[in-house]
Design a protein around this motif. Structure first.
Motif, PDB file in Angstrom:
ATOM      1  N   ASN A 199       0.807  -1.222   0.000  1.00  0.00           N
ATOM      2  CA  ASN A 199       0.000   0.000   0.000  1.00  0.00           C
ATOM      3  C   ASN A 199       0.843   1.277   0.000  1.00  0.00           C
ATOM      4  O   ASN A 199       0.311   2.375  -0.082  1.00  0.00           O
ATOM      5  CB  ASN A 199      -0.922   0.034   1.228  1.00  0.00           C
TER       6      ASN A 199
ATOM      7  N   ARG B 274       2.508   3.886 -15.825  1.00  0.00           N
ATOM      8  CA  ARG B 274       2.423   5.353 -15.695  1.00  0.00           C
ATOM      9  C   ARG B 274       3.651   5.906 -14.965  1.00  0.00           C
ATOM     10  O   ARG B 274       3.545   6.672 -14.010  1.00  0.00           O
ATOM     11  CB  ARG B 274       1.136   5.741 -14.969  1.00  0.00           C
TER      12      ARG B 274
ATOM     13  N   ARG C 275       3.343   8.617  -6.352  1.00  0.00           N
ATOM     14  CA  ARG C 275       2.016   8.025  -6.174  1.00  0.00           C
ATOM     15  C   ARG C 275       1.929   6.652  -6.805  1.00  0.00           C
ATOM     16  O   ARG C 275       0.839   6.117  -7.002  1.00  0.00           O
ATOM     17  CB  ARG C 275       0.897   8.919  -6.764  1.00  0.00           C
ATOM     18  N   ARG C 276       3.054   6.076  -7.159  1.00  0.00           N
ATOM     19  CA  ARG C 276       3.027   4.747  -7.766  1.00  0.00           C
ATOM     20  C   ARG C 276       3.505   3.725  -6.726  1.00  0.00           C
ATOM     21  O   ARG C 276       4.320   4.044  -5.846  1.00  0.00           O
ATOM     22  CB  ARG C 276       3.939   4.656  -9.007  1.00  0.00           C
TER      23      ARG C 276
ATOM     24  N   VAL D  42       2.259   1.741 -19.298  1.00  0.00           N
ATOM     25  CA  VAL D  42       1.216   1.037 -18.549  1.00  0.00           C
ATOM     26  C   VAL D  42       1.329   1.315 -17.049  1.00  0.00           C
ATOM     27  O   VAL D  42       0.325   1.508 -16.361  1.00  0.00           O
ATOM     28  CB  VAL D  42       1.301  -0.484 -18.832  1.00  0.00           C
TER      29      VAL D  42
ATOM     30  N   ARG E 212       2.900   4.356  -1.064  1.00  0.00           N
ATOM     31  CA  ARG E 212       3.023   5.211  -2.244  1.00  0.00           C
ATOM     32  C   ARG E 212       3.962   6.361  -1.896  1.00  0.00           C
ATOM     33  O   ARG E 212       3.762   7.028  -0.883  1.00  0.00           O
ATOM     34  CB  ARG E 212       1.670   5.809  -2.667  1.00  0.00           C
TER      35      ARG E 212
END
Lengths: 294, 254
Positions: free
Chosen positions: A111, A199, A117-118, A197, A113
């Protein structure tokens, strides 16, 4: 950022590598029950942790390891051509200089990040693929869980089966797993599509200059990272200067950042491949060492 | 022993349509005494409705019987396929009969399959992501249980599904945007769902409309719709039904 640690710079990562070995023991022995690799010193270190191993670690701004993996050359005994050789019933495992084995993949907190934010594993994969591409590595082979293999179907990967899914483990109180040997082909198209993919098109590799450099937030092109490594291998006397140089990147002082960016602007791929002859000269002219003391 | 599966692995990337893939599958599976195969998109494949057959051994008496009786709605093979084993391990039909609490209809489907000379079969759960799941079921008259055959059939099932998925996404490519194609590969970012978005999805799951939710939340309808759009983007879905279904699967709401 993803730190690349190998025989060139591992002397700069003593504490972090030790932390990783302990973390791996906690995860693989403590959580997954791989009792056969248990060690009294609480560190997971096996025959594939050698001077030839390259480690990729996702490290947070607080210097915490969030994910990791290791790459190992296939020209020496690997997991697939020793422990799992019998499972390679469809194709023999690769044993060539431009083919590597990846193993000991772990994620501490799925969880988590960071600023990007990846998820940590997305950064890890991107970093490994960028580095592999820059190194001319053509494939990454390894024994993986069948469920991981089916989930890889959503990614634009050409992942070959070297064998069929089989049960493994089950001795010394270990759980029975269900996995298969695989080989992932690496090329520029696959790496680009994967980044698209996931991002994550921005660079995620750190300059990997040791524990003083852990919190650096600026990502670099893999060729720059490789060039820095080649440079400090040839000129170890510049290592501490380069560490100071990257410290400036994190500085709150705009004067220092301006100077470091001036030096960075000449870090083009071609110049990096010339082993930093230009940057060392330029560094002197822009006076970045004096800027550090400023 | 592995020549059939090696030939299949070489040929399967060349199959450029679902019928071509089914022909290849029939040839490979016949040699292992497997007469029946179906692959179902259980949920999540963008270009196909949920619980829709992707490929199968069409034309057989059993498949015709299966479809005409609407068995797919309650069949234990699909009913229990999701979450059978987290590590992707397959299940034999006989295991389902022995271990699961089947309904009368589910027993009857297995009995009818037996009468159609499908005496045993195997189910391969194919978990593509947290939001996409498929399953492949294979059966036959002289089905032999062995770990090697299981591995071979699993290989065929995974690779056939992978190629079918590629074909479907390729054929669908002209009708959807590049973003949707990327979304089809991507995983949802559940960590970014806010508590407000969770609350709104929970209310949606209770059949509340945007106007009702706005009143409950002491907010405006446009604000509720903005939250919904944001949640859909984060979970990679394009309608409210899929939003609720995905949120439940991801355990964001209960």
């Amino acid at each position: 950022m993803i730190h690349v640690i190998n025989n060139v710079n591992r002397h700069l990562y003593g504490d972090l590598l030790d932390k990783m070995f302990k973390l791996r023991h906690d995860i693989f022995v403590g959580q997954r029950g791989w009792n056969l690799i248990s060690r009294d010193d609480g560190r997971d270190i096996d025959q594939f942790d050698t001077k030839d191993t390259t480690y990729f670690l996702k490290v947070t701004e607080e210097s915490e390891i969030m994910a990791g993996m290791r790459l190992y050359p296939t020209t020496v005994p690997t997991q697939l051509n020793t422990i799992f050789r019998d499972t390679c019933v469809l194709t023999a495992p690769p044993e060539e200089p431009d083919h590597y084995e990846w193993s000991r993949y772990f994620v501490v907190d799925s969880n988590y990040r960071g600023k990007s934010r990846r998820p940590a594993n997305h950064e890890l994969y991107t970093g490994i693929f960028d580095y592999a591409l820059a190194m001319g590595i053509k494939s990454l082979s390894g024994f993986i869980e069948t469920s991981v293999f089916t989930r890889a179907g959503r990614l634009p990967w050409n992942m070959r089966q070297l064998g069929i899914p089989v049960e493994y483990g089950g001795t010394a109180g270990e759980p029975v797993g269900y996995g298969l040997p695989t080989q992932l082909m690496v090329d520029a198209d696959m790496v680009y599509k994967t980044k698209l993919v996931l991002r994550l098109l921005r660079p995620v590799l750190s300059l990997s200059l040791g524990e003083r450099n852990l919190t650096t937030e600026k990502g670099f092109d893999a060729k720059v990272v490789l060039a820095i490594q080649n440079f400090i291998q040839l000129h170890p006397e510049y290592t501490s200067t380069l560490v100071l140089f990257t410290d400036m990147l994190n500085s709150a002082d705009p004067y220092q950042i301006e100077h470091v960016n001036e030096a960075l602007n000449i870090l083009t791929k071609d110049e990096c491949l010339k082993e930093f002859t230009t940057i060392t000269m330029k560094a002197k002219t822009v006076g970045w060492e004096s800027a550090i003391q400023h | 022993m592995f020549e059939i599966v090696k030939a299949f692995l070489e040929d399967v990337p060349l199959a450029d349509s679902i019928p071509a893939l089914e022909k290849l599958l029939k040839t490979a599976l016949d040699q292992h005494d497997i007469q029946h195969f179906i692959c179902t998109n259980m949920y999540g494949l963008k270009c196909m409705p949920d619980r829709h057959l992707i490929f199968g051994s069409w034309g057989s008496d059993w498949v015709s019987h299966y479809i005409s009786n609407g068995y797919y709605a309650e069949d234990a093979v699909s009913f229990f396929s999701n979450g059978l084993e987290h590590d992707g391990r397959p299940y034999y039909w006989s295991q389902l009969i022995a271990e699961k609490n089947l309904t009368k209809t589910q027993y009857n489907i297995f009995a009818d399959a037996w009468d159609a000379d499908l005496r045993e079969g195997i189910v391969f759960p194919i978990n593509i992501s947290n939001t996409e799941f498929a399953m492949v079921s294979l059966g036959g008259l002289n089905f032999k249980k062995s770990s090697v055959l299981q591995g071979i059939l699993h290989t065929i099932a995974i690779q056939a599904h992978r190629q079918a998925r590629n074909i479907l996404l390729r054929d669908h490519y002209n009708q959807i945007t590049q973003k949707e194609v990327i979304d089809a590969f991507s995983t949802p970012d559940i960590s970014r769902i806010t508590s407000t978005e969770k609350t709104i999805i929970s209310l949606l799951a209770e059949d509340k409309r945007a106007r009702d939710i706005a009143i409950i939340q002491n907010s405006s309808v446009s604000t509720v719709r903005k939250h919904l759009s944001s949640a859909k983007l984060k979970l990679g879905v394009d309608n409210t039904e899929a939003l609720v279904a995905t949120a439940i699967r991801q355990k964001l709401i209960h």
